[in-house]
Scaffold this active site. Sequence first.
Site, mmCIF file in Angstrom:
data_model
loop_
_atom_site.group_PDB
_atom_site.id
_atom_site.type_symbol
_atom_site.label_atom_id
_atom_site.label_comp_id
_atom_site.label_asym_id
_atom_site.label_seq_id
_atom_site.Cartn_x
_atom_site.Cartn_y
_atom_site.Cartn_z
ATOM 1 N N HIS A 51 -34.466 42.640 34.547
ATOM 2 C CA HIS A 51 -35.719 43.002 35.030
ATOM 3 C C HIS A 51 -36.219 42.425 36.327
ATOM 4 C CE1 HIS A 51 -40.130 42.425 34.519
ATOM 5 N NE2 HIS A 51 -40.264 43.181 33.578
ATOM 6 N N ASP B 221 -32.154 34.993 30.195
ATOM 7 C CA ASP B 221 -33.498 35.730 29.914
ATOM 8 C C ASP B 221 -33.775 36.161 28.793
ATOM 9 O OD1 ASP B 221 -35.774 37.486 29.926
ATOM 10 O OD2 ASP B 221 -35.311 38.539 31.664
ATOM 11 N N GLN C 55 -36.448 39.614 25.702
ATOM 12 C CA GLN C 55 -36.421 40.576 24.898
ATOM 13 C C GLN C 55 -35.545 40.251 23.862
ATOM 14 O OE1 GLN C 55 -37.868 43.315 25.005
ATOM 15 N NE2 GLN C 55 -38.966 43.447 27.334
ATOM 16 N N LYS D 44 -44.715 38.779 23.789
ATOM 17 C CA LYS D 44 -43.815 39.619 23.283
ATOM 18 C C LYS D 44 -43.442 39.464 21.602
ATOM 19 C CE LYS D 44 -41.876 40.814 27.761
ATOM 20 N NZ LYS D 44 -42.710 41.975 28.286
ATOM 21 N N CYS E 152 -39.850 48.212 35.483
ATOM 22 C CA CYS E 152 -39.397 47.020 36.206
ATOM 23 C C CYS E 152 -37.995 46.831 36.530
ATOM 24 C CB CYS E 152 -39.933 45.694 35.609
ATOM 25 S SG CYS E 152 -41.862 45.873 35.703
#
Lengths: 400, 122
Positions: free
Chosen positions: A113, A190, A193, A216, A357
């Site tokens: 991202h 990261d 997600q 999220k 993104c």
Amino acid sequence: MRSDFPLLQKQPELVYLDSAATSLKPQPVLDAMNEYYTGFSANIHRGLYDLSERATVAYEGARETVREFINAKQAHEIIFTRGTTEAINGLAQSWGRQFVREGDEILTTVLEHHSNLVPWQMLAREKKCALKHIDVNDDGTLREEQFLKLLSRQTRLLTITHVSNALGTIVPLRKIIQQAHAAGIKVLVDAAQSAPHMPLDVQYLDADFVVFSGHKMCGPTGIGVLYMKERVQEKLELPWHFGGGMIKEVHLKKSTFQKAPNKFEAGTPPIAEAIGLAAAMRYLQSIGMNKIRDHEKQLLHYALKTLGAIDGVQLYGPNNPAMQSGVLSFGIEGIHPHDIAEILNEDNIAVRAGHHCCMPLMERLNLPATVRASFYLYNTEQDIDRLAAGLRNVKKIFKS
Amino acid sequence: MNLYRELIIDLYKNPVNKRSMPDAHITNSGANVTCGDRVRIYIKKDSEKITDLSFEGEGCAISIAAASLLTEEAKGVLLNDISDWGPHNIFEWLGTELGPARIKCGLLALETLQEAVKKIKQ
């Protein structure tokens, strides 16, 4: 369980397929935040009165809930941030400034991202260091074999996504992290997600930094988590923000700072949001992260089958529920993704269209844009049936 | 909402003036990076008027239909008048207004043409 989400109650016709952007919020999260605002909305750490103490206990209790959720060893390894983006920027500005020197290299991937790319580009410019990218295969899976090839004596950091927000690719991290550590390289994961959608065990992963966002994962906006290993914390001299709440002593010309986590949480933190995030994690745990992952796997399996059967629909990414989260990027031949999303919206179906993104990834895969449907615990096979019907309508309108 | 009217779909599938123009006097390119819309405008002119124009590009139905309509409408128009055109002209030609999410698709070709005209004047 859908009845836990007020927005789905208010809009029963809504097919919400954009949880990779932000998730809907269940009532217990809203209740927990409301309880803080109506019952004990004092500032933390400083007040000597009951309300402040109650707020402090709730805020530090939230930290403990996060620790447990990701199986960190110590609560002080959990730092609250405004979100994934702030955490990565903060690390680039603090850890990056301290440990990266001219001629060094930072290793990342083309799956990232923008928020896990641009902060490192800025650091690379400032420090005159190089940024190297592990490539993907055409199906969006990582070319893991490139990692060892790109690794060099100058590499200082591997910063890598756990799950691609654009394609859903789950990156097998454990081996790569072991190899990185064997070479003396720090690793940032990261997990924006992955943390919402599958069990996340930071001790098992063994990364030095793990970052994710609250909104999220059924939590509120404005809160995120930076997990930083104790050993790494101890060597990091300066945080990226300075102000109240993080100092030990302040003189006119110099100051000393507290230990983590306070050192990294300057200013009044997002108290209500931390309490809300803890409620979200308890909510997710009450359902079970394994169960959520299984549910999304089944939905993806069904979606691959259902959408794949529509003439002209192209599915991007691994197309394999075993190595893909509940994210499905697709297109229809000859129809622009924005037109698809706009027509779906007329049928009350919320999907995302664009580059998500991830412009370097789109460029690599030679796609100007995709439509992305992303699933969460509240989605059903009926949602996917509605999406498929919506796509047939798009084709009808475009006579394709 | 009636955004995807017959006219827009037809112009998307069978755009008018969508061709390159090797002998153009001036060309200009524009893009909406977030959407992946791209357009290149080709202009032939005399001292004061646009005499012919065409475009090439890729994008959503709105941007391609708007570019088709614009290149039809702008033929024979005074260079000086092009800068007065705005969203209302595009809405009129498309037969529909565009919301904030799509207005940049509709305006891409016009803005690219206006930039080209500015270049000519300089």
